[in-house]
Design a protein around this motif. Structure first.
Motif, short mmCIF file in Angstrom:
data_model
loop_
_atom_site.label_atom_id
_atom_site.label_comp_id
_atom_site.label_asym_id
_atom_site.label_seq_id
_atom_site.Cartn_x
_atom_site.Cartn_y
_atom_site.Cartn_z
N ASP A 1 37.30 44.53 37.41
CA ASP A 1 36.87 44.66 38.81
C ASP A 1 38.00 44.16 39.69
O ASP A 1 38.31 42.96 39.70
CB ASP A 1 35.60 43.84 39.06
CG ASP A 1 35.11 43.92 40.50
OD1 ASP A 1 35.73 44.64 41.31
OD2 ASP A 1 34.12 43.25 40.83
N THR A 2 38.64 45.06 40.44
CA THR A 2 39.74 44.68 41.31
C THR A 2 39.23 44.53 42.73
O THR A 2 38.88 45.52 43.38
CB THR A 2 40.87 45.73 41.27
OG1 THR A 2 41.30 45.91 39.92
CG2 THR A 2 42.05 45.28 42.12
N GLY A 3 39.16 43.30 43.20
CA GLY A 3 38.72 43.03 44.56
C GLY A 3 39.89 42.79 45.48
O GLY A 3 41.05 43.06 45.14
N GLY B 1 35.50 48.10 41.79
CA GLY B 1 36.33 47.64 42.89
C GLY B 1 36.86 48.77 43.76
O GLY B 1 36.94 49.93 43.33
#
Length: 310
Positions: free
Chosen positions: A135-137, A211
């Motif tokens: 998950d790239t936030g 994300g």
């Protein structure tokens, strides 16, 4: 019949869903909203504190969302915050400010909690056994190693699309220098190198992606294949080689050219290179053959937990 609103204060976007819980125990989504508020913007130059401008953007978004969820009688409102608020030196002041504005008590998730809810949301919505989850936030990435549908390893790392872009100046208008991208990529790679569970023979596991930057990647690839960008991308797949080729192509573009390519999501063009670096490095390290996009993550994981508690 009852109603629950979940408000998610992310580092790049502020989101809200309103769910209806039926007497039979089912969940029905009634409202979904998202506003790009860039809460993490400027923290590096502000002694790790949330800036006044960014905080006000979020408060304005919450006041707008409040008009939507107040239409439902006796609705329960749950507020969560992730990396930007978690790392902010003025966290307490911001939490108080949110409560004063809309009466919502924020739950600031730890990194481990965020990674766990990502896992719970994805595993409840996709059919897989073993995989990586990324998950790239805006200010962090959550990484989970999944074995036989169980979270065997998970961690939150303190870099994401917004703060990587600012730290390595990847948001400038012209074509980025190869040395800039290489420095940012090396930084990500070094962070991964401290995770021994990423190394070794893992039978070429797929990577489940969550994300904003990853969602933009899915929509861009769908458009290039003549598919609708507006349709649900949940379960959509890309070969890893295509992900790497797309990144390399975008890395050669100016900011204006990336914005044109991204069309409706042009507002993410300045953080797209930094947003894709975590997946690019993970593919290279794990030799994963493909990625699978999930629209079910933290909020859905929390909803799943809430449903099980009823």
């Amino acid at each position: 019949m009852s109603y629950l609103a979940v408000i998610d204060l992310g580092s790049n976007s502020t989101r809200m869903v309103v769910e209806e819980f039926t007497e039979e125990g089912n969940i029905k989504e009634l409202v979904r909203r998202k506003l790009d508020t860039r809460l993490a913007e400027g923290m590096d130059d502000n002694l790790s504190a949330l800036t006044e401008v960014a905080m006000q953007r979020v408060i304005d978004a919450l006041l707008e969302f409040q008009k939507d969820y107040q239409q439902f009688a006796d609705i329960e409102v749950m507020g969560i915050a992730t990396a930007a608020v978690r790392e902010a030196t003025n966290q307490a002041d911001f939490v108080d400010r949110v409560f004063a504005a809309v009466g919502v008590e924020l739950r600031v998730l730890t990194g481990d909690q965020e990674a766990y809810y990502d896992y719970l949301g994805a595993v409840s919505a996709l059919d897989f056994s073993d995989a990586w989850l990324l998950d790239t936030g805006g200010a962090s990435v959550e990484l989970v190693g999944i074995e036989e549908r169980m979270a065997a390893n998970f961690i939150s790392l303190p870099f994401g699309a917004v703060n990587l872009s600012e730290k390595f100046h990847l948001n400038k208008a012209g074509v980025l220098g190869a040395d800039q991208i290489a420095a940012a990529s090396q930084y990500v790679s070094e962070q991964y190198s401290h995770l021994p569970w990423l190394d070794g023979d893992h039978d070429d596991l797929p990577i489940i992606l969550l994300g904003g930057a990853n969602r933009s990647l899915a929509r861009l690839d769908r458009v290039q294949h003549g598919l609708s960008a507006d349709a649900d991308f949940h379960g959509y797949e890309m070969e890893a080689a295509t992900v790497l080729a797309t990144f390399n192509e975008m890395a050669q573009m100016s900011l204006a050219e990336r914005a044109t390519l991204m069309g409706p999501e042009a507002n993410r063009a300045d953080i797209m290179i930094s947003g894709l670096l975590p997946i690019v490095n993970l593919i290279e390290r794990t030799k994963s053959p493909k990625v699978v996009f999930s629209s079910s993550g933290v909020r859905e994981g929390i909803l799943r937990e809430y449903q099980m508690s009823l």
